[in-house]
Design a protein around this motif. Sequence first.
Motif, PDB file in Angstrom:
ATOM      1  N   ALA A 285     -12.327 -30.479  -2.595  1.00  0.00           N
ATOM      2  CA  ALA A 285     -13.557 -31.249  -3.548  1.00  0.00           C
ATOM      3  C   ALA A 285     -12.833 -32.030  -4.817  1.00  0.00           C
ATOM      4  N   GLY A 286     -12.158 -31.403  -5.609  1.00  0.00           N
ATOM      5  CA  GLY A 286     -11.532 -32.132  -6.732  1.00  0.00           C
ATOM      6  C   GLY A 286     -10.556 -33.305  -6.276  1.00  0.00           C
ATOM      7  N   LEU A 287      -9.771 -33.231  -5.367  1.00  0.00           N
ATOM      8  CA  LEU A 287      -8.759 -34.159  -4.794  1.00  0.00           C
ATOM      9  C   LEU A 287      -9.650 -35.363  -4.206  1.00  0.00           C
ATOM     10  N   SER A 288     -10.475 -34.735  -3.541  1.00  0.00           N
ATOM     11  CA  SER A 288     -11.476 -35.980  -2.749  1.00  0.00           C
ATOM     12  C   SER A 288     -12.251 -36.824  -3.986  1.00  0.00           C
ATOM     13  N   CYS A 289     -12.558 -36.369  -5.042  1.00  0.00           N
ATOM     14  CA  CYS A 289     -13.191 -37.133  -6.043  1.00  0.00           C
ATOM     15  C   CYS A 289     -11.974 -38.176  -6.925  1.00  0.00           C
ATOM     16  N   LEU A 290     -10.887 -37.621  -6.870  1.00  0.00           N
ATOM     17  CA  LEU A 290      -9.954 -38.325  -7.562  1.00  0.00           C
ATOM     18  C   LEU A 290      -9.670 -39.564  -6.567  1.00  0.00           C
ATOM     19  N   VAL A 291      -9.464 -39.252  -5.248  1.00  0.00           N
ATOM     20  CA  VAL A 291      -9.031 -40.360  -4.281  1.00  0.00           C
ATOM     21  C   VAL A 291     -10.246 -41.408  -4.104  1.00  0.00           C
ATOM     22  N   MET A 292     -11.473 -40.773  -4.244  1.00  0.00           N
ATOM     23  CA  MET A 292     -12.821 -41.543  -4.034  1.00  0.00           C
ATOM     24  C   MET A 292     -12.946 -42.792  -5.247  1.00  0.00           C
ATOM     25  N   ALA A 293     -12.343 -42.310  -6.340  1.00  0.00           N
ATOM     26  CA  ALA A 293     -12.487 -42.886  -7.676  1.00  0.00           C
ATOM     27  C   ALA A 293     -11.541 -44.237  -7.476  1.00  0.00           C
ATOM     28  N   LEU A 294     -10.691 -44.280  -6.708  1.00  0.00           N
ATOM     29  CA  LEU A 294      -9.726 -45.335  -6.358  1.00  0.00           C
ATOM     30  C   LEU A 294     -10.371 -46.524  -6.097  1.00  0.00           C
ATOM     31  N   PRO A 295      -9.766 -47.860  -6.176  1.00  0.00           N
ATOM     32  CA  PRO A 295     -10.397 -48.898  -5.852  1.00  0.00           C
ATOM     33  C   PRO A 295     -10.573 -48.958  -4.294  1.00  0.00           C
ATOM     34  N   SER A 296     -11.580 -49.532  -3.648  1.00  0.00           N
ATOM     35  CA  SER A 296     -11.599 -49.632  -2.193  1.00  0.00           C
ATOM     36  C   SER A 296     -10.302 -49.733  -1.362  1.00  0.00           C
ATOM     37  N   ARG A 297      -9.620 -50.764  -1.598  1.00  0.00           N
ATOM     38  CA  ARG A 297      -8.382 -51.190  -0.860  1.00  0.00           C
ATOM     39  C   ARG A 297      -7.385 -50.174  -1.088  1.00  0.00           C
ATOM     40  N   GLN A 298      -7.154 -49.585  -2.235  1.00  0.00           N
ATOM     41  CA  GLN A 298      -6.257 -48.600  -2.386  1.00  0.00           C
ATOM     42  C   GLN A 298      -6.506 -47.383  -1.821  1.00  0.00           C
ATOM     43  N   ARG A 299      -7.779 -47.097  -1.981  1.00  0.00           N
ATOM     44  CA  ARG A 299      -8.384 -45.724  -1.483  1.00  0.00           C
ATOM     45  C   ARG A 299      -8.000 -45.900   0.416  1.00  0.00           C
ATOM     46  N   ASP A 300      -8.339 -47.029   0.660  1.00  0.00           N
ATOM     47  CA  ASP A 300      -8.156 -47.393   2.021  1.00  0.00           C
ATOM     48  C   ASP A 300      -6.688 -47.137   2.542  1.00  0.00           C
ATOM     49  N   GLY A 301      -5.579 -47.710   1.583  1.00  0.00           N
ATOM     50  CA  GLY A 301      -4.444 -47.254   2.167  1.00  0.00           C
ATOM     51  C   GLY A 301      -4.131 -46.029   2.021  1.00  0.00           C
ATOM     52  N   CYS A 302      -4.267 -45.115   0.947  1.00  0.00           N
ATOM     53  CA  CYS A 302      -3.997 -43.523   0.931  1.00  0.00           C
ATOM     54  C   CYS A 302      -4.625 -42.874   2.219  1.00  0.00           C
ATOM     55  N   ALA A 303      -5.950 -43.235   2.576  1.00  0.00           N
ATOM     56  CA  ALA A 303      -6.613 -42.544   3.575  1.00  0.00           C
ATOM     57  C   ALA A 303      -6.093 -42.843   4.755  1.00  0.00           C
ATOM     58  N   ALA A 304      -5.663 -44.044   4.981  1.00  0.00           N
ATOM     59  CA  ALA A 304      -4.829 -44.543   6.173  1.00  0.00           C
ATOM     60  C   ALA A 304      -3.685 -43.794   6.458  1.00  0.00           C
ATOM     61  N   VAL A 305      -2.726 -43.402   5.552  1.00  0.00           N
ATOM     62  CA  VAL A 305      -1.438 -42.809   5.654  1.00  0.00           C
ATOM     63  C   VAL A 305      -1.758 -41.177   6.053  1.00  0.00           C
ATOM     64  N   VAL A 306      -2.764 -40.610   5.196  1.00  0.00           N
ATOM     65  CA  VAL A 306      -2.991 -39.230   5.439  1.00  0.00           C
ATOM     66  C   VAL A 306      -3.402 -39.077   6.945  1.00  0.00           C
TER      67      VAL A 306
END
Length: 472
Positions: A285-306
């Motif tokens: 949950a803590g990790l998700s909060c950090l990822v969701m706080a990223l700007p939309s485009r960068q969040r999209d890139g990180c989620a796409a790789v995983v």
Amino acid sequence: MGQISEAEISMALNTFMYLDYKEAAEGASLREILGELEKLPAYQEGGRYYGEYTILKQASVNEEVGGMVIGNQSVDMGYDSGTAACTFMTPDKRTVYVVFRGTGDGEWPDNGIGLCSAVTTQQGRALDYFEEVVEAMGPGSSQRLVVTGHSKGGNKAQFVTMETEHQEKIAACYSVDGQGFSPEAVARWQDKYGKEGYEERTRKIKGIHGENDYVSVLGECIIPKENIRYVRTPVEKSNFAGYHDIKYLFAERKEDPETGGVITVFRGRKNQDAPGRGILGDYAAGLSCLVMALPSRQRDGCAAVVMQVMESLQGSKEGLNGEKLKLSDLSDFTFLGIPVIARSLFWDGEGKDLLGALARQDEFVDKLQRDIQLETELSLLHIWSCKLEEIAKETASLQRALWQVAGELPSYLKGGMNMYSKLRLTAETVQEMEKRAREIADAHEKIELSYGKWQQQSIEMASAAVSASKCL
């Protein structure tokens, strides 16, 4: 088997979806389907689906489960392999369950898109399926319509509940370990329905989450906190996937009477509820909060790789709808995703708890709440410190007496398994007890000293506050 709740029936039906049996005849009961499966090796002991089959075989003893009739299988309605869904109707025809399977072939990239976009392709197809089924079945006002799913299926069930034009027909939605949504999706619904309309729809959604599930915490949760229950998942620490595997919501760890070791068995009833999220769940949950706080485009890139990595583990190089990684996705994950993961593990409290659990435990068991406080009388602490010290001294005295008696025995009693040997063995045991008693006494003394220090600080702070008030 006793009365079974609608939530638990939903969990059982979600387990059925992982049997991956697409040959079930329309109108067959669950009990009849299980009768067909027991002849196939994959569903027998040692087979790939034996755990899920065992759960359903035991659950189907209850007529409300075993008598369920299957229908509207998406595989027979022209939908893609990712949109794995069907309906189940109770024997009395009063309740219809619309059930969505978890992540199917090629759907992992769509999961990542769901953390960054208002709507995904697979969510849209789930909605199409639901609308088609409702219009074809035309459930009446006397029928309960329940939508449910596990993992991505839970996300689809939530999405359908929020999007459908037939919202008034839905009595309840049960999301089992289903992930949340992007901020963009939540903002769209709040703007579309207004505050009251948004809350009216979300109130129908119930969350059933494994205590250490790491998927239900992804994205923004739209399920009201009071509608979420956590279920115990007894999983070996080495079995990471097990914390998100639905069958472990029905698992029990017990001693094997033949080997004396610990084995996992699966039952037809869900496990007991847990008091809240476990250590692994908190970290995710803590990790998700950090990822969701990223700007939309960068969040999209990180989620796409995983998610593409997860898809690759299933043997596919691209998503169901042709999704592929871009160079910018790898760049976002390298320069933003990896630092976020490192921070969550080594700097945040949840990460430190997780690392500690990995180092010392076989399972991510319940942790102490951080807000627990010690409240007692300092005089009582002192009394018990004295008693523990006295016990340690008496144990040491007993140990010395045993050694003395052993030493004074005549020589003919020394040697072999005789009185002398037994006295020595007893003395060594008492010596170990004295060591433990001393450790407990020392620990209690430290507690007494610390508590006395806290009490003195409180007195000093109170005195300072009184002095300050007199100066006003």
